[in-house]
Design a protein around this motif. Structure first.
Motif, PDB file in Angstrom:
ATOM      1  N   MET B   1      -2.240 -18.963   0.535  1.00 21.17           N
ATOM      2  CA  MET B   1      -3.028 -18.021  -0.266  1.00 21.17           C
ATOM      3  C   MET B   1      -4.167 -17.432   0.547  1.00 21.17           C
ATOM      4  SD  MET B   1      -3.069 -16.525  -3.139  1.00 21.17           S
ATOM      5  CE  MET B   1      -2.048 -17.491  -4.263  1.00 21.17           C
ATOM      6  N   ARG B   4      -3.005 -14.589   2.689  1.00 24.53           N
ATOM      7  CA  ARG B   4      -2.805 -13.355   1.921  1.00 24.53           C
ATOM      8  C   ARG B   4      -4.125 -12.652   1.675  1.00 24.53           C
ATOM      9  NH1 ARG B   4       2.171 -14.773  -1.806  1.00 24.53           N
ATOM     10  NH2 ARG B   4       1.504 -13.019  -3.031  1.00 24.53           N
ATOM     11  N   GLU B   6      -6.909 -13.020   3.389  1.00 25.03           N
ATOM     12  CA  GLU B   6      -7.425 -12.540   4.683  1.00 25.03           C
ATOM     13  C   GLU B   6      -6.739 -11.229   5.084  1.00 25.03           C
ATOM     14  OE1 GLU B   6      -9.909 -13.527   6.693  1.00 25.03           O
ATOM     15  OE2 GLU B   6     -10.397 -14.798   4.980  1.00 25.03           O
ATOM     16  N   ALA B   7      -5.448 -11.155   4.793  1.00 24.55           N
ATOM     17  CA  ALA B   7      -4.721  -9.922   5.116  1.00 24.55           C
ATOM     18  C   ALA B   7      -5.247  -8.755   4.289  1.00 24.55           C
ATOM     19  CB  ALA B   7      -3.225 -10.121   4.859  1.00 24.55           C
ATOM     20  N   GLU B  10      -8.459  -7.614   5.731  1.00 20.86           N
ATOM     21  CA  GLU B  10      -8.204  -6.793   6.932  1.00 20.86           C
ATOM     22  C   GLU B  10      -7.915  -5.352   6.520  1.00 20.86           C
ATOM     23  OE1 GLU B  10      -7.252  -7.192  10.411  1.00 20.86           O
ATOM     24  OE2 GLU B  10      -8.299  -9.106  10.491  1.00 20.86           O
ATOM     25  N   LEU B  11      -7.069  -5.224   5.482  1.00 16.53           N
ATOM     26  CA  LEU B  11      -6.674  -3.885   5.043  1.00 16.53           C
ATOM     27  C   LEU B  11      -7.857  -3.137   4.431  1.00 16.53           C
ATOM     28  CD1 LEU B  11      -3.287  -4.874   3.419  1.00 16.53           C
ATOM     29  CD2 LEU B  11      -3.575  -3.459   5.442  1.00 16.53           C
ATOM     30  N   VAL B  17      -8.237  -0.284  -0.608  1.00 15.40           N
ATOM     31  CA  VAL B  17      -7.036  -0.922  -1.160  1.00 15.40           C
ATOM     32  C   VAL B  17      -7.061  -0.692  -2.669  1.00 15.40           C
ATOM     33  CG1 VAL B  17      -5.999  -3.178  -1.636  1.00 15.40           C
ATOM     34  CG2 VAL B  17      -6.951  -2.705   0.617  1.00 15.40           C
ATOM     35  N   GLU B  18      -5.911  -0.307  -3.224  1.00 14.48           N
ATOM     36  CA  GLU B  18      -5.877  -0.069  -4.663  1.00 14.48           C
ATOM     37  C   GLU B  18      -5.508  -1.351  -5.398  1.00 14.48           C
ATOM     38  OE1 GLU B  18      -5.222   4.173  -6.322  1.00 14.48           O
ATOM     39  OE2 GLU B  18      -3.313   3.155  -6.336  1.00 14.48           O
ATOM     40  N   VAL B  19      -6.241  -1.633  -6.468  1.00 14.75           N
ATOM     41  CA  VAL B  19      -6.035  -2.860  -7.229  1.00 14.75           C
ATOM     42  C   VAL B  19      -5.856  -2.479  -8.695  1.00 14.75           C
ATOM     43  CG1 VAL B  19      -7.190  -4.972  -7.993  1.00 14.75           C
ATOM     44  CG2 VAL B  19      -7.399  -4.257  -5.621  1.00 14.75           C
ATOM     45  N   GLY B  20      -4.942  -3.131  -9.376  1.00 13.65           N
ATOM     46  CA  GLY B  20      -4.722  -2.886 -10.798  1.00 13.65           C
ATOM     47  C   GLY B  20      -5.642  -3.768 -11.632  1.00 13.65           C
ATOM     48  N   VAL B  21      -6.155  -3.206 -12.714  1.00 11.01           N
ATOM     49  CA  VAL B  21      -7.075  -3.958 -13.583  1.00 11.01           C
ATOM     50  C   VAL B  21      -6.294  -4.576 -14.727  1.00 11.01           C
ATOM     51  CG1 VAL B  21      -9.030  -3.733 -15.164  1.00 11.01           C
ATOM     52  CG2 VAL B  21      -9.009  -2.447 -13.018  1.00 11.01           C
ATOM     53  N   ARG B  22      -6.548  -5.856 -14.944  1.00  4.97           N
ATOM     54  CA  ARG B  22      -5.978  -6.533 -16.116  1.00  4.97           C
ATOM     55  C   ARG B  22      -7.141  -7.129 -16.898  1.00  4.97           C
ATOM     56  NH1 ARG B  22      -1.930  -7.978 -12.219  1.00  4.97           N
ATOM     57  NH2 ARG B  22       0.055  -7.052 -12.789  1.00  4.97           N
ATOM     58  N   GLY B  33      -4.918  -1.884 -17.128  1.00 10.76           N
ATOM     59  CA  GLY B  33      -3.972  -0.833 -16.743  1.00 10.76           C
ATOM     60  C   GLY B  33      -4.582   0.195 -15.813  1.00 10.76           C
ATOM     61  N   ASP B  34      -5.913   0.235 -15.735  1.00 12.06           N
ATOM     62  CA  ASP B  34      -6.556   1.168 -14.794  1.00 12.06           C
ATOM     63  C   ASP B  34      -6.287   0.706 -13.366  1.00 12.06           C
ATOM     64  OD1 ASP B  34      -7.564   2.569 -16.862  1.00 12.06           O
ATOM     65  OD2 ASP B  34      -9.658   1.958 -16.620  1.00 12.06           O
ATOM     66  N   ARG B  35      -6.416   1.650 -12.427  1.00 14.23           N
ATOM     67  CA  ARG B  35      -6.319   1.315 -11.013  1.00 14.23           C
ATOM     68  C   ARG B  35      -7.637   1.668 -10.349  1.00 14.23           C
ATOM     69  NH1 ARG B  35      -1.285   4.507 -10.957  1.00 14.23           N
ATOM     70  NH2 ARG B  35      -2.296   5.835  -9.417  1.00 14.23           N
TER      71      ARG B  35
END
Lengths: 306, 126
Positions: B1, B4, B6-7, B10-11, B17-22, B33-35
């Protein structure tokens, strides 16, 4: 800018479900990494053009792992775009249940219907024939293939795939990092190139196989390259004097994620992408390679420690 | 984990980086559902919405209220706008970045800092 606004006159009219008027009743099945893909709803001319474009990968009928249905769209739905000095990037709108794609003269969607046994794609275009049609279809197939490989725990990677002596090397790096230059250098020394743009990685036991895809860059299709080869090393290309530096697992994983087009822009499938790429990154050694122009690159690759 | 995360870090250092909201912890700012786009920064300021790795391994986007010492190191004090309680201290190493699209006003930053001071004072009174 909202989804599709760059390419579509009225983005709100993007089809809500895979339906519409077919171009015809012809179909062709393409053998691509990830499983056969049935492209249907084609006119006779579109089928002929696809067979010319994809050659020996085409066959008639048979079981398909994924499908792409093609529908007509009026030319007036799409904006005219001045492409001078412009870098083409598809507009993606991922959601938990699917993906919408807008591009030059194309609208597409991928859906994962509940209970469906296979990934289903739909493409709406106004291109009836010729290179414009095959480009639209190929752009959609690239997205479809990326998602299909992800479903299988593999990945489509923006990379140059070099092979020789029964082993493969995947060269990663953004556009301009030197993938095509590196490919040419390796060709000069007798290596072969699967693709200098997109290659597939799939797991096989404890190892990884690199699989040729029919999506190529400046070098075009390389006849004679093997269809698949076991992967020996990942290499992230960088500019500078000749140097080989080992990458940490996290760096290797980050490099693969950054090079996994389309799916790496989908936040709803990020865990699936990491699930797929982490074992791939761990299965083979990864290095950062800087090389000067004219380097004997293939010799450098062959000498990489195991 | 760890690899992941750390990667992902890096990005996020290279590009957002786009992340989805829950969930609705940051309602009404974000809904499930927002990004959101997350970018690494050199400093995080109270009022920023930061994304960090929670103890369970998942990513959380909450408001930064301030900093405190935790286990001898600087840690972030965070809380979701719609959450009744603040989070466990967040080590700097667990921060992915801040949500790019949120540009807190001075008033919003002051409000976040006010919450933090209120929290600190309540600890002192106890």
């Amino acid at each position: 800018m909202s989804f599709g606004a760059q390419f579509l006159r009225v983005p709100d009219l993007f089809p809500g479900r895979p339906a519409g008027e077919d171009w015809g009743d012809r179909a062709v099945t393409l053998s691509i990494a990830g499983g056969p893909c049935l492209v249907s709803g084609l006119s006779a001319v579109q089928e002929r053009d696809l067979r010319e474009r994809f050659g020996g990968l085409c066959r008639d009928g048979g079981e398909a792992a994924v499908s792409l249905r093609v529908f007509r769209a009026p030319a007036g739905d799409f904006r005219e775009i001045d492409t001078r000095g412009w870098e083409y990037t598809l507009d993606l709108d991922p959601s938990p249940g699917g993906l919408r794609v807008a591009g030059m003269r194309l609208m597409a969607r991928l859906d994962w219907p509940a209970g469906a046994s296979r990934l289903a794609g739909a493409l709406w275009t106004c291109e009836a024939a010729g290179e414009e049609w095959t480009s639209v279809c190929e752009n959609t197939l690239r997205v479809l293939t990326a998602y299909r490989l992800l479903e299988l725990g593999g990945a489509m990677i923006h990379s140059a795939g070099i092979s020789g002596e029964g082993e493969g090397y995947l060269l990663l790096g953004p556009s301009g990092a030197g993938k095509t230059t590196a490919s040419r250098l390796c060709l000069e020394e007798g290596a072969t190139v699967l693709s200098d743009d997109l290659n597939a990685l799939v797991r096989e036991g404890d190892g990884v196989r690199m699989v040729k895809l029919p999506f190529t860059g400046d070098l075009g299709d390389r006849a004679g390259a093997p269809a698949t080869v076991p992967l020996r090393a990942l290499l992230r290309l960088a500019k500078g004097p000749e140097r080989l530096r080992p990458l940490s697992r996290a760096e290797a994983l980050a490099g693969l994620v950054a090079a996994a087009p389309f799916v790496n822009r989908d936040p709803w499938r990020r865990e699936a992408l990491l699930d797929a790429l982490q074992p791939l990154a761990a299965a083979v050694p990864a290095w950062e390679l800087t090389f000067p122009r004219g380097a004997r690159l293939w010799s450098i690759l062959k000498a990489i420690p195991r | 984990m760890t690899t992941r995360f750390e990667a992902l870090r890096e990005l996020a250092r290279e590009a957002p980086v786009e992340v989805g909201v829950r969930g609705d912890c940051m309602a009404p700012l974000f809904a499930g559902g927002d990004r959101v786009r997350v970018a690494a920064a050199r400093f995080y300021v109270p009022g920023d919405v930061v994304v960090f790795r929670a103890a369970g391994g998942g990513l959380v986007a909450h408001r930064l209220l301030g900093y405190r010492l935790h286990a001898g190191r600087l840690a972030l004090v965070t809380r979701g706008d719609a959450c009744p309680a603040h989070d466990a201290p967040v080590p700097l190493a667990a921060v992915l970045g801040r949500v790019e699209t949120v540009r807190p006003t001075l008033a919003a930053r002051a409000a976040a800092l006010g919450r933090f001071l209120g929290l600190a004072l309540s600890k002192v009174r106890r």
